[in-house]
Design an enzyme around this catalytic site. Structure first.
Site, PDB file in Angstrom:
ATOM      1  CG  PHE A  62      -9.763  -1.139   3.549  1.00 18.26           C
ATOM      2  CD1 PHE A  62      -8.531  -0.628   3.908  1.00 18.26           C
ATOM      3  CD2 PHE A  62     -10.251  -2.238   4.237  1.00 18.26           C
ATOM      4  CE1 PHE A  62      -7.778  -1.188   4.946  1.00 18.26           C
ATOM      5  CE2 PHE A  62      -9.515  -2.814   5.279  1.00 18.26           C
ATOM      6  CZ  PHE A  62      -8.295  -2.283   5.630  1.00 18.26           C
ATOM      7  CG  ASP A 101      -1.975   0.951   1.312  1.00 16.94           C
ATOM      8  OD1 ASP A 101      -2.340   1.499   0.267  1.00 16.94           O
ATOM      9  OD2 ASP A 101      -2.473   1.220   2.420  1.00 16.94           O
TER      10      ASP A 101
HETATM   11  P1  IMP Z   1       1.855  -0.326   3.802  1.00 13.68           P
HETATM   12  O1  IMP Z   1       2.937  -0.238   4.821  1.00 13.68           O
HETATM   13  O2  IMP Z   1       1.027   0.926   3.767  1.00 13.68           O
HETATM   14  O3  IMP Z   1       2.336  -0.733   2.431  1.00 13.68           O
HETATM   15  O4  IMP Z   1       0.812  -1.369   4.349  1.00 13.68           O
HETATM   16  C1  IMP Z   1       0.914  -2.717   4.230  1.00 13.68           C
HETATM   17  C2  IMP Z   1      -0.043  -3.353   5.209  1.00 13.68           C
HETATM   18  O5  IMP Z   1      -1.215  -2.555   5.384  1.00 13.68           O
HETATM   19  C3  IMP Z   1      -0.534  -4.681   4.700  1.00 13.68           C
HETATM   20  O6  IMP Z   1       0.296  -5.736   5.075  1.00 13.68           O
HETATM   21  C4  IMP Z   1      -1.916  -4.763   5.317  1.00 13.68           C
HETATM   22  O7  IMP Z   1      -1.820  -5.314   6.607  1.00 13.68           O
HETATM   23  C5  IMP Z   1      -2.370  -3.358   5.451  1.00 13.68           C
HETATM   24  N1  IMP Z   1      -3.294  -2.939   4.353  1.00 13.68           N
HETATM   25  C6  IMP Z   1      -3.082  -2.020   3.404  1.00 13.68           C
HETATM   26  N2  IMP Z   1      -4.132  -1.903   2.576  1.00 13.68           N
HETATM   27  C7  IMP Z   1      -5.040  -2.785   3.024  1.00 13.68           C
HETATM   28  C8  IMP Z   1      -6.351  -3.158   2.560  1.00 13.68           C
HETATM   29  O8  IMP Z   1      -6.904  -2.667   1.555  1.00 13.68           O
HETATM   30  N3  IMP Z   1      -6.967  -4.135   3.285  1.00 13.68           N
HETATM   31  C9  IMP Z   1      -6.418  -4.712   4.377  1.00 13.68           C
HETATM   32  N4  IMP Z   1      -5.201  -4.398   4.823  1.00 13.68           N
HETATM   33  C10 IMP Z   1      -4.517  -3.442   4.159  1.00 13.68           C
END
Ligand code: IMP
Length: 178
Positions: free
Chosen positions: A151, A102
């Site tokens: 999401f 993300d």
């Molecule tokens: P980042 O550090 O923002 O890349 O987030 C990664 C983590 O955020 C993932 O391993 C998920 O646990 C959580 N995450 C990000 N987007 C979503 C989503 O759309 N649904 C559920 N979990 C998410």
């Protein structure tokens, strides 16, 4: 379909098909390398289980746990390792297996952390990628699906620890998390 899910993005069949393709590519890429697959808990547990069944190589499986969103749907940017590796990955070929990329903050932090152990190589395999939301530069070598900024839950992915057991990936109704 679960009543909190607005629509299904990837069915069980679509996931299986794509994961099999990823597994074939990785099997070809890592011939003779005895890689270590590092799943990021909790979200990657289902993906890891299915991916590993498509890998035809001598390899090892590890898990790490990091703190995530808590009960919110927005990242705080803070990453904390709550469970570390059980093994030394020095001179090993490591592949981080993640459910979703993300902002990239989690994987950016993990890559830097794991690079401190001097692996022979380190790559990322993410089932889903939301490139629109990127805040830290991360380049996954293996991506299942690139998705829009919504999401999603199911197939290991949660909202407030729920929905991980759904066998498909679906978009959560905004009224559930707003
Ligand atoms: P980042 O550090 O923002 O890349 O987030 C990664 C983590 O955020 C993932 O391993 C998920 O646990 C959580 N995450 C990000 N987007 C979503 C989503 O759309 N649904 C559920 N979990 C998410």
């Amino acid at each position: 379909m679960h009543r909190d899910v607005e629509r299904v993005l990837y069915t069980e069949e679509a996931l299986k098909e794509r994961i099999t393709e990823l597994g074939k590519r990785m099997t070809a890429d890592y011939q003779g390398k005895n890689p270590v697959f590092i799943g990021v808990l909790k979200g990657s547990f289902m993906f890891m289980a299915d991916l590993m069944r498509t890998i035809d190589l001598p390899c090892e499986v590890e898990f790490m746990a990091v703190s995530s969103y808590g009960n919110k749907s927005e990242t705080t940017g803070a990453v904390r390792i709550t469970q570390d590796l059980d093994m030394d990955i020095e001179n090993r070929h490591a592949i981080i297996v993640e459910d979703i990329l993300d902002s990239g903050l989690t994987l950016n932090y993990l890559i830097n952390y794991l690079n401190g152990s001097k692996p022979a190589s380190i790559e990322i395999c993410t089932l889903l990628d939301k490139p629109e939301r990127r805040r830290a530069q991360v380049n996954p070598k293996y991506t299942g699906f690139t998705i829009p900024d919504a999401f999603v839950v199911g197939y290991g992915l949660d909202f407030a620890q729920r929905y991980r057991n759904l066998p498909y990936i679906g978009i959560l109704k905004p009224e559930v998390y707003q």
